[in-house]
Design a protein around this motif. Structure first.
Motif, short mmCIF file in Angstrom:
data_model
loop_
_atom_site.label_atom_id
_atom_site.label_comp_id
_atom_site.label_asym_id
_atom_site.label_seq_id
_atom_site.Cartn_x
_atom_site.Cartn_y
_atom_site.Cartn_z
N PRO A 1 0.81 -1.21 0.00
CA PRO A 1 0.00 0.00 0.00
C PRO A 1 0.85 1.26 0.00
O PRO A 1 1.90 1.31 0.63
N ASP A 2 0.39 2.27 -0.73
CA ASP A 2 1.09 3.53 -0.86
C ASP A 2 0.52 4.52 0.17
O ASP A 2 -0.57 5.04 0.00
N GLY A 3 1.27 4.72 1.25
CA GLY A 3 0.80 5.56 2.35
C GLY A 3 0.44 6.97 1.91
O GLY A 3 -0.57 7.52 2.33
N LYS A 4 1.26 7.53 1.02
CA LYS A 4 1.00 8.90 0.58
C LYS A 4 -0.31 8.97 -0.21
O LYS A 4 -1.14 9.85 0.02
N ALA A 5 -0.50 8.05 -1.14
CA ALA A 5 -1.73 8.06 -1.95
C ALA A 5 -2.95 7.90 -1.06
O ALA A 5 -3.96 8.59 -1.23
N LEU A 6 -2.86 7.02 -0.08
CA LEU A 6 -3.98 6.80 0.83
C LEU A 6 -4.24 8.03 1.70
O LEU A 6 -5.38 8.41 1.95
N TYR A 7 -3.16 8.66 2.13
CA TYR A 7 -3.29 9.88 2.93
C TYR A 7 -3.96 10.98 2.09
O TYR A 7 -4.90 11.63 2.53
N ASP A 8 -3.46 11.16 0.87
CA ASP A 8 -4.02 12.21 0.00
C ASP A 8 -5.51 11.98 -0.24
O ASP A 8 -6.28 12.91 -0.32
N GLU A 9 -5.86 10.72 -0.35
CA GLU A 9 -7.25 10.40 -0.64
C GLU A 9 -8.15 10.56 0.59
O GLU A 9 -9.29 11.01 0.48
N ASN A 10 -7.65 10.17 1.77
CA ASN A 10 -8.53 10.09 2.94
C ASN A 10 -8.32 11.14 4.02
O ASN A 10 -9.22 11.38 4.82
N CYS A 11 -7.16 11.74 4.08
CA CYS A 11 -6.84 12.59 5.23
C CYS A 11 -6.53 14.03 4.85
O CYS A 11 -6.71 14.93 5.66
N LYS A 12 -6.03 14.22 3.63
CA LYS A 12 -5.52 15.52 3.21
C LYS A 12 -6.54 16.65 3.35
O LYS A 12 -6.19 17.75 3.77
N LYS A 13 -7.79 16.38 3.01
CA LYS A 13 -8.77 17.48 3.01
C LYS A 13 -8.92 18.07 4.42
O LYS A 13 -9.19 19.26 4.54
N CYS A 14 -8.73 17.32 5.45
CA CYS A 14 -8.81 17.86 6.81
C CYS A 14 -7.44 18.22 7.37
O CYS A 14 -7.27 19.27 7.97
N HIS A 15 -6.47 17.32 7.20
CA HIS A 15 -5.16 17.52 7.85
C HIS A 15 -4.14 18.27 7.00
O HIS A 15 -3.05 18.56 7.48
N GLY A 16 -4.48 18.55 5.73
CA GLY A 16 -3.56 19.29 4.88
C GLY A 16 -2.54 18.41 4.19
O GLY A 16 -2.21 17.32 4.69
N ALA A 17 -2.03 18.87 3.05
CA ALA A 17 -1.13 18.06 2.22
C ALA A 17 0.13 17.64 2.97
O ALA A 17 0.62 16.54 2.81
N ILE A 18 0.66 18.55 3.82
CA ILE A 18 1.89 18.18 4.53
C ILE A 18 1.64 18.11 6.04
O ILE A 18 2.56 18.28 6.84
N GLY A 19 0.39 17.89 6.42
CA GLY A 19 0.09 17.71 7.84
C GLY A 19 -0.21 18.99 8.57
O GLY A 19 -0.31 19.01 9.80
N SER A 20 -0.37 20.07 7.82
CA SER A 20 -0.72 21.35 8.43
C SER A 20 -2.13 21.70 7.93
O SER A 20 -2.30 22.06 6.77
N PRO A 21 -3.13 21.58 8.78
CA PRO A 21 -4.51 21.71 8.33
C PRO A 21 -4.82 23.11 7.80
O PRO A 21 -4.35 24.10 8.36
N PRO A 22 -5.59 23.19 6.71
CA PRO A 22 -5.97 24.50 6.17
C PRO A 22 -6.85 25.27 7.16
O PRO A 22 -7.52 24.66 7.99
N LYS A 23 -6.82 26.59 7.04
CA LYS A 23 -7.56 27.47 7.96
C LYS A 23 -9.02 27.07 8.11
O LYS A 23 -9.56 27.08 9.21
N THR A 24 -9.67 26.76 6.99
CA THR A 24 -11.10 26.41 7.04
C THR A 24 -11.33 25.24 7.99
O THR A 24 -12.31 25.22 8.73
N MET A 25 -10.41 24.27 7.98
CA MET A 25 -10.56 23.09 8.84
C MET A 25 -10.27 23.43 10.30
O MET A 25 -10.91 22.91 11.20
N VAL A 26 -9.29 24.30 10.51
CA VAL A 26 -8.97 24.71 11.88
C VAL A 26 -10.17 25.45 12.48
O VAL A 26 -10.49 25.28 13.66
N THR A 27 -10.84 26.25 11.65
CA THR A 27 -12.02 26.97 12.12
C THR A 27 -13.13 25.98 12.46
O THR A 27 -13.79 26.09 13.48
N LYS A 28 -13.28 25.00 11.58
CA LYS A 28 -14.34 24.02 11.77
C LYS A 28 -14.03 23.06 12.93
O LYS A 28 -14.90 22.71 13.71
N PHE A 29 -12.77 22.63 13.00
CA PHE A 29 -12.35 21.70 14.05
C PHE A 29 -11.18 22.30 14.82
O PHE A 29 -10.01 22.00 14.53
#
Ligand code: HEC
Length: 112
Positions: A25-53
């Motif tokens: 399994p490709d950890g990066k591909a899985l991360y990009d698919e499942n986690c990136k929208k909340c946690h950000g591409a490099i693990g720093s969550p976008p402002k919209t997500m920080v506001t929401k969570f």
């Protein structure tokens, strides 16, 4: 005839190794698919997500000081709360482990 047989064997063997690689399994591909929208591409969550969570995890040095690959794996397998849900229905154990390892790597690479 012998030659053909040999060619067939070589093909079969190379096919098997390609499949074995494709299965890891490709950890990066899985991360990009499942986690990136909340946690950000490099693990720093976008402002919209920080506001929401407001409690959303940032994968940085502070994060890694308290978590191992295993503890990350546990969170994504079991889930923490309704915001950080379990991913056990979306990924198999190998995939969960690959994502956990990738998150740990992201955090280790993050600038303070
Ligand atoms: C819907 C947005 C969302 C998605 C998608 C998401 N997370 Fe989270 N994650 C959160 C929030 C919010 C928290 C903070 C939860 C809390 O502490 O209340 C969190 C916390 C975490 C934590 C820290 C938990 C702890 O306290 O030890 C880890 C690790 C984590 N997420 C990994 C992942 C991984 C890996 C994925 C993808 C497989 C993922 N998350 C997908 C929103 C999300």
């Amino acid at each position: 005839m012998k030659r053909l047989l040999l060619a067939g064997l070589v093909l079969a063997a190379s096919g098997a190794t390609t499949r074995a690689f494709a299965q890891a399994p490709d950890g990066k591909a899985l991360y990009d698919e499942n986690c990136k929208k909340c946690h950000g591409a490099i693990g720093s969550p976008p402002k919209t997500m920080v506001t929401k969570f407001p409690k959303i995890a940032k994968f940085d040095a502070e994060f890694i000081a308290k978590r191992s690959v295993d503890s990350i794996n546990k969170v994504i397998t079991k889930g923490k709360n309704e915001d950080m849900k379990s991913f056990k229905d979306k990924m198999n154990a190998d995939e969960l482990a690959a994502v956990a390892k990738y998150v740990h790597e992201l955090a280790a690479k993050a600038k303070p």
